[in-house]
Write an enzyme that holds these catalytic residues in place. Structure first.
Site, PDB file in Angstrom:
ATOM      1  N   LYS A 106      14.127 -12.685 -41.164  1.00  0.00           N
ATOM      2  CA  LYS A 106      13.588 -11.493 -41.861  1.00  0.00           C
ATOM      3  C   LYS A 106      12.068 -11.459 -41.830  1.00  0.00           C
ATOM      4  O   LYS A 106      11.417 -11.165 -42.833  1.00  0.00           O
ATOM      5  CB  LYS A 106      14.091 -11.429 -43.293  1.00  0.00           C
TER       6      LYS A 106
HETATM    7  O1  OMP Z   1      19.869 -10.255 -43.072  1.00  0.00           O
HETATM    8  C1  OMP Z   1      20.819 -10.808 -43.643  1.00  0.00           C
HETATM    9  O2  OMP Z   1      21.566 -11.554 -43.032  1.00  0.00           O
HETATM   10  C2  OMP Z   1      21.107 -10.434 -45.040  1.00  0.00           C
HETATM   11  C3  OMP Z   1      20.749  -9.154 -45.415  1.00  0.00           C
HETATM   12  C4  OMP Z   1      21.243  -8.625 -46.618  1.00  0.00           C
HETATM   13  O3  OMP Z   1      21.056  -7.457 -46.922  1.00  0.00           O
HETATM   14  N1  OMP Z   1      21.986  -9.438 -47.422  1.00  0.00           N
HETATM   15  C5  OMP Z   1      22.286 -10.729 -47.102  1.00  0.00           C
HETATM   16  O4  OMP Z   1      23.007 -11.384 -47.865  1.00  0.00           O
HETATM   17  N2  OMP Z   1      21.787 -11.267 -45.935  1.00  0.00           N
HETATM   18  C6  OMP Z   1      22.031 -12.695 -45.602  1.00  0.00           C
HETATM   19  O5  OMP Z   1      23.419 -12.882 -45.382  1.00  0.00           O
HETATM   20  C7  OMP Z   1      23.839 -14.151 -45.909  1.00  0.00           C
HETATM   21  C8  OMP Z   1      24.878 -13.905 -46.979  1.00  0.00           C
HETATM   22  O6  OMP Z   1      25.418 -15.111 -47.411  1.00  0.00           O
HETATM   23  P1  OMP Z   1      26.761 -15.204 -48.309  1.00  0.00           P
HETATM   24  O7  OMP Z   1      26.546 -14.282 -49.464  1.00  0.00           O
HETATM   25  O8  OMP Z   1      26.826 -16.641 -48.673  1.00  0.00           O
HETATM   26  O9  OMP Z   1      27.894 -14.753 -47.423  1.00  0.00           O
HETATM   27  C9  OMP Z   1      22.574 -14.840 -46.383  1.00  0.00           C
HETATM   28  O10 OMP Z   1      22.075 -15.605 -45.291  1.00  0.00           O
HETATM   29  C10 OMP Z   1      21.630 -13.705 -46.678  1.00  0.00           C
HETATM   30  O11 OMP Z   1      20.271 -14.087 -46.533  1.00  0.00           O
END
Ligand code: OMP
Length: 307
Positions: A106
């Site tokens: 990001k």
């Molecule tokens: O860009 C991302 O991957 C991301 C964007 C977003 O809007 N929300 C989001 O949760 N993420 C990423 O997606 C992953 C979600 O993780 P879990 O919630 O454990 O499945 C993490 O690495 C967050 O940083």
């Protein structure tokens, strides 16, 4: 082009999902953590070794189930340079296993600094007369909310290296609406960003109809996801928020086009930490992660057919 490669891996594995590698030492099964800490002491090096061993074991278990992994840089940065070394080795191992690597960083900054970030993550760093690859991911998440001049250096590196990007458009977090849902003329801010992403990518469309400039759209706002899919027909979506954040297969079905293409759904903790729910002290972490990834795939496939 790069999203074509991802789409083909998705088709080959019959699975439009990506496993997030966001490891904390607490997520590492005790027998792996103990072995690393016995070797290196209770140090950042010990923790970094433990997460690397954990990642490798996860990738061994998942590489024929999922097409891609998404390591989130913060979990490695918090262990200093030893953590970054673990990230570099994780990326290398993923590529050896044939996994598409989406580095979740990001990043976003003024043009010259964006160029430096894109050299580090997607391109090469010049040293004397040598051009040296550094992290060498296939794909990167960026934050384009500073404007198009901060996205373009990444896009140019993608064109040169045949790689791709995901720019934050409508994020999955509870506070995303505070700014992204603000009305801006006849659109809301995330629509403005989505339109920008589609416009920046429009001259470089791959064989499945998607540009190099993808968008992050969270699973936790399904009606926005559905509207963005209709609005941005050439934009590939990364959809986080399934599982631990409450997004369901019913919600994420809206991310796909009529051929079941154009999106990949992420889950991190629900796969990595699946072993914590089986009551076997982590000895079965690979089976547990694999079962969680297969269950996610099958759950989504109830709603989406990939052609
Ligand atoms: O860009 C991302 O991957 C991301 C964007 C977003 O809007 N929300 C989001 O949760 N993420 C990423 O997606 C992953 C979600 O993780 P879990 O919630 O454990 O499945 C993490 O690495 C967050 O940083």
């Amino acid at each position: 082009m790069s999203f074509d490669k991802l789409q083909e891996l998705i088709k080959a594995k019959k699975n439009p999902t990506v496993a997030g590698l966001d490891p904390k030492p607490e997520y590492v099964p005790p027998h792996i953590l103990r072995a690393s800490l016995d070797k290196y002491g209770e140090t950042l090096e010990g923790a970094a070794d433990a997460i690397l061993q954990f990642n490798k074991g996860l990738m061994d278990a998942l590489c024929d189930v999922v097409p891609a992994v998404k390591p989130q840089s913060a979990y490695y940065e918090r262990l200093g340079w030893q953590g970054m070394r673990a990230l570099e080795e994780t990326i290398r191992y993923a590529r050896e296993k044939g996994l598409f690597v989406m580095a979740d960083v990001k990043r976003g900054d003024i043009g010259s600094t964006a160029q430096a970030y894109s050299d580090a993550w997607l391109g090469k760093t010049r040293v004397g007369s040598a051009d040296l690859p550094v992290f060498d991911a296939d794909c990167l998440t960026i934050n384009g909310y500073m404007g198009s001049d901060t996205i373009l250096p990444f896009l140019e590196t993608c064109r040169v290296e045949d790689k791709c990007l995901f720019t934050l458009v409508k994020t999955s977090n509870p506070g995303s609406g505070e700014l992204q849902d603000m009305v801006a003329g006849d659109r809301v801010v995330y629509q403005v960003m989505g339109d920008l992403v589609q416009r920046l990518g429009k001259d470089d469309i791959g064989k499945y109809g998607y540009s190099r400039c993808g968008a992050v759209v969270g699973a936790t706002y399904p009606s926005d996801l559905r509207a963005l899919r209709k609005r941005l027909e050439h934009t590939f979506f990364l959809v986080p928020g399934y599982g631990a954040q409450g997004g369901t297969a019913e919600d994420v079905r809206f991310a796909f086009d009529k051929y079941g293409r154009g999106a990949i759904i992420n889950a991190s903790r629900s796969i990595m930490c699946a072993w914590q729910k089986t009551g076997h002290d982590g000895q079965d972490y690979q089976d547990a992660a694999r079962a969680a990834a297969e269950a996610m795939r099958d759950d989504i496939k109830q709603f989406v057919t990939i052609l």
